[in-house]
Motif scaffolding. Sequence first.
Motif, PDB file in Angstrom:
ATOM      1  N   LYS A 261     -31.012 -48.661  29.975  1.00 60.75           N
ATOM      2  CA  LYS A 261     -30.118 -48.641  31.144  1.00 60.75           C
ATOM      3  C   LYS A 261     -30.699 -47.987  32.403  1.00 60.75           C
ATOM      4  CE  LYS A 261     -25.900 -49.100  28.491  1.00 60.75           C
ATOM      5  NZ  LYS A 261     -24.754 -48.438  27.899  1.00 60.75           N
ATOM      6  N   CYS A 262     -31.870 -47.360  32.293  1.00 58.97           N
ATOM      7  CA  CYS A 262     -32.464 -46.698  33.464  1.00 58.97           C
ATOM      8  C   CYS A 262     -33.709 -47.449  33.926  1.00 58.97           C
ATOM      9  CB  CYS A 262     -32.840 -45.257  33.142  1.00 58.97           C
ATOM     10  SG  CYS A 262     -31.426 -44.230  32.715  1.00 58.97           S
ATOM     11  N   GLY A 263     -33.702 -47.914  35.154  1.00 57.22           N
ATOM     12  CA  GLY A 263     -34.895 -48.560  35.711  1.00 57.22           C
ATOM     13  C   GLY A 263     -36.024 -47.562  35.871  1.00 57.22           C
ATOM     14  N   MET A 264     -35.648 -46.336  36.328  1.00 58.85           N
ATOM     15  CA  MET A 264     -36.618 -45.241  36.511  1.00 58.85           C
ATOM     16  C   MET A 264     -35.962 -43.930  36.115  1.00 58.85           C
ATOM     17  SD  MET A 264     -38.362 -46.059  40.235  1.00 58.85           S
ATOM     18  CE  MET A 264     -36.844 -46.472  41.075  1.00 58.85           C
ATOM     19  N   TRP A 265     -36.794 -42.990  35.730  1.00 56.45           N
ATOM     20  CA  TRP A 265     -36.303 -41.660  35.379  1.00 56.45           C
ATOM     21  C   TRP A 265     -37.395 -40.650  35.689  1.00 56.45           C
ATOM     22  CZ3 TRP A 265     -35.825 -39.733  29.602  1.00 56.45           C
ATOM     23  CH2 TRP A 265     -35.244 -38.454  29.580  1.00 56.45           C
ATOM     24  N   VAL A 266     -37.090 -39.633  36.495  1.00 58.32           N
ATOM     25  CA  VAL A 266     -38.039 -38.543  36.750  1.00 58.32           C
ATOM     26  C   VAL A 266     -37.566 -37.339  35.938  1.00 58.32           C
ATOM     27  CG1 VAL A 266     -39.130 -37.038  38.467  1.00 58.32           C
ATOM     28  CG2 VAL A 266     -38.517 -39.389  39.074  1.00 58.32           C
ATOM     29  N   ASP A 267     -38.387 -36.927  34.987  1.00 62.32           N
ATOM     30  CA  ASP A 267     -37.979 -35.812  34.125  1.00 62.32           C
ATOM     31  C   ASP A 267     -39.186 -35.307  33.344  1.00 62.32           C
ATOM     32  OD1 ASP A 267     -36.367 -34.067  32.303  1.00 62.32           O
ATOM     33  OD2 ASP A 267     -34.690 -35.222  33.107  1.00 62.32           O
ATOM     34  N   ALA A 268     -38.903 -34.560  32.287  1.00 58.53           N
ATOM     35  CA  ALA A 268     -39.935 -33.888  31.500  1.00 58.53           C
ATOM     36  C   ALA A 268     -40.907 -34.875  30.867  1.00 58.53           C
ATOM     37  CB  ALA A 268     -39.274 -33.061  30.411  1.00 58.53           C
ATOM     38  N   THR A 269     -42.194 -34.544  30.915  1.00 57.00           N
ATOM     39  CA  THR A 269     -43.216 -35.384  30.271  1.00 57.00           C
ATOM     40  C   THR A 269     -42.979 -35.485  28.767  1.00 57.00           C
ATOM     41  OG1 THR A 269     -44.643 -33.421  30.119  1.00 57.00           O
ATOM     42  CG2 THR A 269     -45.036 -34.891  31.976  1.00 57.00           C
ATOM     43  N   SER A 270     -42.281 -34.485  28.196  1.00 53.09           N
ATOM     44  CA  SER A 270     -42.013 -34.516  26.749  1.00 53.09           C
ATOM     45  C   SER A 270     -41.136 -35.706  26.368  1.00 53.09           C
ATOM     46  CB  SER A 270     -41.344 -33.218  26.294  1.00 53.09           C
ATOM     47  OG  SER A 270     -40.129 -33.020  26.996  1.00 53.09           O
ATOM     48  N   ALA A 271     -40.418 -36.281  27.321  1.00 49.00           N
ATOM     49  CA  ALA A 271     -39.577 -37.463  27.038  1.00 49.00           C
ATOM     50  C   ALA A 271     -40.429 -38.683  26.706  1.00 49.00           C
ATOM     51  CB  ALA A 271     -38.687 -37.779  28.237  1.00 49.00           C
ATOM     52  N   ALA A 272     -41.678 -38.682  27.157  1.00 52.28           N
ATOM     53  CA  ALA A 272     -42.534 -39.871  27.004  1.00 52.28           C
ATOM     54  C   ALA A 272     -42.673 -40.303  25.554  1.00 52.28           C
ATOM     55  CB  ALA A 272     -43.912 -39.609  27.614  1.00 52.28           C
ATOM     56  N   SER A 273     -42.815 -39.326  24.638  1.00 53.22           N
ATOM     57  CA  SER A 273     -42.990 -39.700  23.231  1.00 53.22           C
ATOM     58  C   SER A 273     -41.715 -40.323  22.664  1.00 53.22           C
ATOM     59  CB  SER A 273     -43.419 -38.493  22.395  1.00 53.22           C
ATOM     60  OG  SER A 273     -42.440 -37.489  22.416  1.00 53.22           O
ATOM     61  N   PHE A 274     -40.559 -39.899  23.161  1.00 55.67           N
ATOM     62  CA  PHE A 274     -39.293 -40.442  22.651  1.00 55.67           C
ATOM     63  C   PHE A 274     -39.022 -41.844  23.209  1.00 55.67           C
ATOM     64  CE2 PHE A 274     -38.345 -35.715  22.900  1.00 55.67           C
ATOM     65  CZ  PHE A 274     -38.699 -35.470  21.579  1.00 55.67           C
ATOM     66  N   VAL A 275     -39.253 -42.027  24.525  1.00 52.68           N
ATOM     67  CA  VAL A 275     -38.967 -43.353  25.121  1.00 52.68           C
ATOM     68  C   VAL A 275     -39.983 -44.397  24.679  1.00 52.68           C
ATOM     69  CG1 VAL A 275     -37.770 -42.353  27.128  1.00 52.68           C
ATOM     70  CG2 VAL A 275     -40.200 -42.937  27.339  1.00 52.68           C
ATOM     71  N   SER A 276     -41.131 -43.934  24.157  1.00 51.69           N
ATOM     72  CA  SER A 276     -42.176 -44.858  23.682  1.00 51.69           C
ATOM     73  C   SER A 276     -42.083 -45.140  22.186  1.00 51.69           C
ATOM     74  CB  SER A 276     -43.569 -44.262  23.956  1.00 51.69           C
ATOM     75  OG  SER A 276     -43.716 -43.942  25.306  1.00 51.69           O
ATOM     76  N   ASP A 277     -41.100 -44.527  21.545  1.00 54.71           N
ATOM     77  CA  ASP A 277     -40.984 -44.657  20.085  1.00 54.71           C
ATOM     78  C   ASP A 277     -40.030 -45.806  19.726  1.00 54.71           C
ATOM     79  OD1 ASP A 277     -40.628 -44.384  17.377  1.00 54.71           O
ATOM     80  OD2 ASP A 277     -39.762 -42.361  17.459  1.00 54.71           O
ATOM     81  N   PRO A 278     -40.542 -46.877  19.132  1.00 49.82           N
ATOM     82  CA  PRO A 278     -39.697 -48.032  18.804  1.00 49.82           C
ATOM     83  C   PRO A 278     -38.518 -47.699  17.891  1.00 49.82           C
ATOM     84  CG  PRO A 278     -42.016 -48.483  18.274  1.00 49.82           C
ATOM     85  CD  PRO A 278     -41.923 -47.055  18.674  1.00 49.82           C
ATOM     86  N   LYS A 279     -38.640 -46.591  17.134  1.00 51.25           N
ATOM     87  CA  LYS A 279     -37.522 -46.198  16.258  1.00 51.25           C
ATOM     88  C   LYS A 279     -36.353 -45.653  17.071  1.00 51.25           C
ATOM     89  CE  LYS A 279     -40.393 -44.749  12.349  1.00 51.25           C
ATOM     90  NZ  LYS A 279     -41.321 -43.646  12.587  1.00 51.25           N
ATOM     91  N   GLN A 280     -36.666 -45.135  18.260  1.00 52.12           N
ATOM     92  CA  GLN A 280     -35.620 -44.506  19.073  1.00 52.12           C
ATOM     93  C   GLN A 280     -35.230 -45.329  20.296  1.00 52.12           C
ATOM     94  OE1 GLN A 280     -36.210 -40.246  19.928  1.00 52.12           O
ATOM     95  NE2 GLN A 280     -37.951 -40.315  18.540  1.00 52.12           N
ATOM     96  N   SER A 281     -36.198 -46.087  20.811  1.00 47.93           N
ATOM     97  CA  SER A 281     -36.000 -46.753  22.098  1.00 47.93           C
ATOM     98  C   SER A 281     -36.048 -48.273  21.985  1.00 47.93           C
ATOM     99  CB  SER A 281     -37.088 -46.278  23.074  1.00 47.93           C
ATOM    100  OG  SER A 281     -37.062 -47.037  24.254  1.00 47.93           O
ATOM    101  N   LYS A 282     -35.027 -48.911  22.556  1.00 47.96           N
ATOM    102  CA  LYS A 282     -34.982 -50.389  22.581  1.00 47.96           C
ATOM    103  C   LYS A 282     -36.062 -50.952  23.493  1.00 47.96           C
ATOM    104  CE  LYS A 282     -30.006 -51.227  22.080  1.00 47.96           C
ATOM    105  NZ  LYS A 282     -28.828 -51.629  22.862  1.00 47.96           N
ATOM    106  N   VAL A 283     -36.528 -50.116  24.443  1.00 47.77           N
ATOM    107  CA  VAL A 283     -37.473 -50.603  25.464  1.00 47.77           C
ATOM    108  C   VAL A 283     -38.824 -49.886  25.355  1.00 47.77           C
ATOM    109  CG1 VAL A 283     -35.734 -51.422  27.102  1.00 47.77           C
ATOM    110  CG2 VAL A 283     -36.380 -49.009  27.123  1.00 47.77           C
ATOM    111  N   ALA A 284     -39.133 -49.418  24.131  1.00 53.22           N
ATOM    112  CA  ALA A 284     -40.360 -48.629  23.916  1.00 53.22           C
ATOM    113  C   ALA A 284     -41.603 -49.308  24.490  1.00 53.22           C
ATOM    114  CB  ALA A 284     -40.552 -48.352  22.424  1.00 53.22           C
ATOM    115  N   GLY A 285     -41.747 -50.620  24.256  1.00 53.96           N
ATOM    116  CA  GLY A 285     -42.935 -51.338  24.709  1.00 53.96           C
ATOM    117  C   GLY A 285     -42.957 -51.612  26.199  1.00 53.96           C
ATOM    118  N   GLN A 286     -41.816 -51.363  26.870  1.00 55.85           N
ATOM    119  CA  GLN A 286     -41.726 -51.668  28.309  1.00 55.85           C
ATOM    120  C   GLN A 286     -41.864 -50.431  29.200  1.00 55.85           C
ATOM    121  OE1 GLN A 286     -41.891 -54.658  29.054  1.00 55.85           O
ATOM    122  NE2 GLN A 286     -41.311 -55.603  27.103  1.00 55.85           N
TER     123      GLN A 286
END
Length: 443
Positions: A261-286
């Motif tokens: 639901k977010c086109g862009m997000w400015v926040d903690a670099t630690s989020a990168a591993s979560f948003v890139s994880d296919p188990k957690q994120s629908k858009v991991a590959g994007q």
Amino acid sequence: MPHSTHAAAAPRRWTAAALALVLCAGASAQTELVIATVNNGHMIEMQKLSRHFEQAHPDIKLKWVTLEEGVLRQRVTTDIATRGGQFDVMTIGMYEAPIWGRKGWLQELKTDAAYDVDDLLPAIRNGLSIDGKLYAAPFYGESSMLMYRKDLVGKLGAQMPERPTWPQVRALAAKLHDPGNGVYGICLRGKPGWGDNMAFLTTLVNTFGGQWFDMQWKPQLLSKPWKEAISFYVDLLRNYGPPGSSANSFNEILALTNSGKCGMWVDATSAASFVSDPKQSKVAGQMAFARAPIMYTPKGANWLWSWNLAIPAGSRKVDAAHKFIIWSTSKDYVQLVAKTNGWANVPTGVRKSTYANPEFQKAAHFAAAEKLAIDSANPTDSTLPESPYVGVQFAAIPEFQAIGIAVGQQMSAALAGRTSVDAALQASQILTEREMKKGGYYK
């Protein structure tokens, strides 16, 4: 001969009693460590993996108190200031560690050669040390950066610059914003708190050329950079952010981002591993990454933070607490997470050896962007005008916690439309002046 009969029976009775006492003593000899921690992904994983520690240390039992970030800060601050002794291990930030260390509220951490303290990233290690002595061990570190949907940006025929400006981000947010299809142009923190909305907003003010205090410690919330930055932020989120932004912090926006639901997000670099994880994120590959946006100066545009484990000075369980902290912040722990969950999910932002590991580099396509952000953050030079305080997204003075919370509430109210930006800044200036005068910074 009653006496001799009694004497003969006694050893058997005492043997049973002694055995019971031994068993009882054995049970009570187990040290219970009460650990206060934050409800972030890496910490929740540490709780799951802590059975490995308990197996290796059968004499230590771990009891977890897991709290939302703002509540954790209040609880541990109250406990350590009053020497309440509720917690044996505390999860604290880079803000508290040097202040509490100087006050004598924390135990110094002694590390051995196997721990390899020189492997800690210098920016992180320095932020947790006083006169070269370590007062908290970093569990994971972070800076901030821009995370975005490369598929949506690509569809627009646009390209994300490696280091975008805020006007470029605003223009892109306008194009990405498609609430009818469940996509918001940009997601940013709005929930009040010195480590919530004010962490992000302080970096925004920094890059707009502002600061919290001038060299005389006079609050600067009515300055042009503050007015310009906060007006920009309120306008950006009201037009292109999700509804209810004034209640969103890290975990809420992570959920929005992972659901696409977010086109862009400015926040903690630690989020990168979560948003890139296919188990957690629908858009991991994007998901793709760029540096934190800048306005007039790159100084202080991206924050520096770490979540750390520390032992309160009054603790009666120092040895057990020390063993746990060394275990959970070691190179071996990183290897354990990698083995259990894969290299893309290890706690990052702490050790040089993690970034040097080819398996990590291969699994974590955000690694280079994250390390660049952490290395570029400088808490001793984070504002365009000279400032008397240390810290990028906070001022490392005891008064800042109360100031940041109160100002955060004003900024959240302005975002929600309950007050105007001017009125929020006016109220913030007055309350900040009051706290600083009370603290004896000026008359």
